[in-house]
Motif scaffolding. Sequence first.
Motif, PDB file in Angstrom:
ATOM      1  N   ASP A  23      -4.897   3.084   3.948  1.00 54.80           N
ATOM      2  CA  ASP A  23      -4.356   3.890   5.035  1.00 54.80           C
ATOM      3  C   ASP A  23      -4.758   5.350   4.795  1.00 54.80           C
ATOM      4  OD1 ASP A  23      -2.194   5.748   6.172  1.00 54.80           O
ATOM      5  OD2 ASP A  23      -1.725   3.828   7.148  1.00 54.80           O
ATOM      6  N   ARG A  24      -5.367   5.984   5.785  1.00 55.51           N
ATOM      7  CA  ARG A  24      -5.838   7.367   5.631  1.00 55.51           C
ATOM      8  C   ARG A  24      -4.705   8.355   5.386  1.00 55.51           C
ATOM      9  NH1 ARG A  24      -9.150   7.458  10.882  1.00 55.51           N
ATOM     10  NH2 ARG A  24     -10.344   5.612  10.434  1.00 55.51           N
ATOM     11  N   GLU A  25      -3.583   8.112   6.018  1.00 51.52           N
ATOM     12  CA  GLU A  25      -2.479   9.074   5.931  1.00 51.52           C
ATOM     13  C   GLU A  25      -1.673   8.959   4.647  1.00 51.52           C
ATOM     14  OE1 GLU A  25      -0.330   9.921   9.365  1.00 51.52           O
ATOM     15  OE2 GLU A  25      -2.070   9.733  10.669  1.00 51.52           O
ATOM     16  N   THR A  26      -1.434   7.739   4.194  1.00 52.50           N
ATOM     17  CA  THR A  26      -0.599   7.555   3.008  1.00 52.50           C
ATOM     18  C   THR A  26      -1.412   7.334   1.738  1.00 52.50           C
ATOM     19  OG1 THR A  26      -0.445   5.152   3.249  1.00 52.50           O
ATOM     20  CG2 THR A  26       1.210   6.489   4.415  1.00 52.50           C
ATOM     21  N   LYS A  30      -3.536  -1.073   2.946  1.00 55.96           N
ATOM     22  CA  LYS A  30      -2.987  -1.661   4.165  1.00 55.96           C
ATOM     23  C   LYS A  30      -2.642  -3.130   3.951  1.00 55.96           C
ATOM     24  CE  LYS A  30      -4.738   1.216   7.827  1.00 55.96           C
ATOM     25  NZ  LYS A  30      -5.330   1.170   9.162  1.00 55.96           N
ATOM     26  N   GLY A  31      -2.980  -3.660   2.796  1.00 61.80           N
ATOM     27  CA  GLY A  31      -2.619  -5.039   2.479  1.00 61.80           C
ATOM     28  C   GLY A  31      -3.721  -6.051   2.714  1.00 61.80           C
ATOM     29  N   TYR A  32      -4.933  -5.570   2.985  1.00 61.79           N
ATOM     30  CA  TYR A  32      -6.041  -6.506   3.119  1.00 61.79           C
ATOM     31  C   TYR A  32      -7.331  -5.861   2.650  1.00 61.79           C
ATOM     32  CZ  TYR A  32      -7.426  -4.079   7.436  1.00 61.79           C
ATOM     33  OH  TYR A  32      -7.818  -3.142   8.342  1.00 61.79           O
ATOM     34  N   GLY A  33      -8.326  -6.690   2.438  1.00 65.41           N
ATOM     35  CA  GLY A  33      -9.608  -6.184   1.977  1.00 65.41           C
ATOM     36  C   GLY A  33     -10.656  -7.276   2.030  1.00 65.41           C
ATOM     37  N   PHE A  34     -11.802  -6.974   1.472  1.00 66.54           N
ATOM     38  CA  PHE A  34     -12.943  -7.875   1.510  1.00 66.54           C
ATOM     39  C   PHE A  34     -13.518  -8.012   0.106  1.00 66.54           C
ATOM     40  CE2 PHE A  34     -12.462  -5.637   5.457  1.00 66.54           C
ATOM     41  CZ  PHE A  34     -12.456  -6.657   6.379  1.00 66.54           C
TER      42      PHE A  34
END
Length: 67
Positions: A23-26, A30-34
């Motif tokens: 997340d850019r702001e926090t 975000k709970g996912y990825g690759f």
Amino acid sequence: MKPNLENYLQSMVKVVSVKIIMDRETGRSKGYGFVEMADDEAGDKAIAALNEVDMDWKNSFCVSSSS
């Protein structure tokens, strides 16, 4: 989260790359990825091992995508 996931996977299969979506702001995941594996067999093994596993307070859900 990335080092934990990458280290966990490296203990099972050859990992080419890991990209966790942040997340850019926090600055938090975000709970996912690759995750890119060396070959389809490695990907299948990782999916079988990680699908619906509780990792860092999140339940994983794995989906395969081949090019």
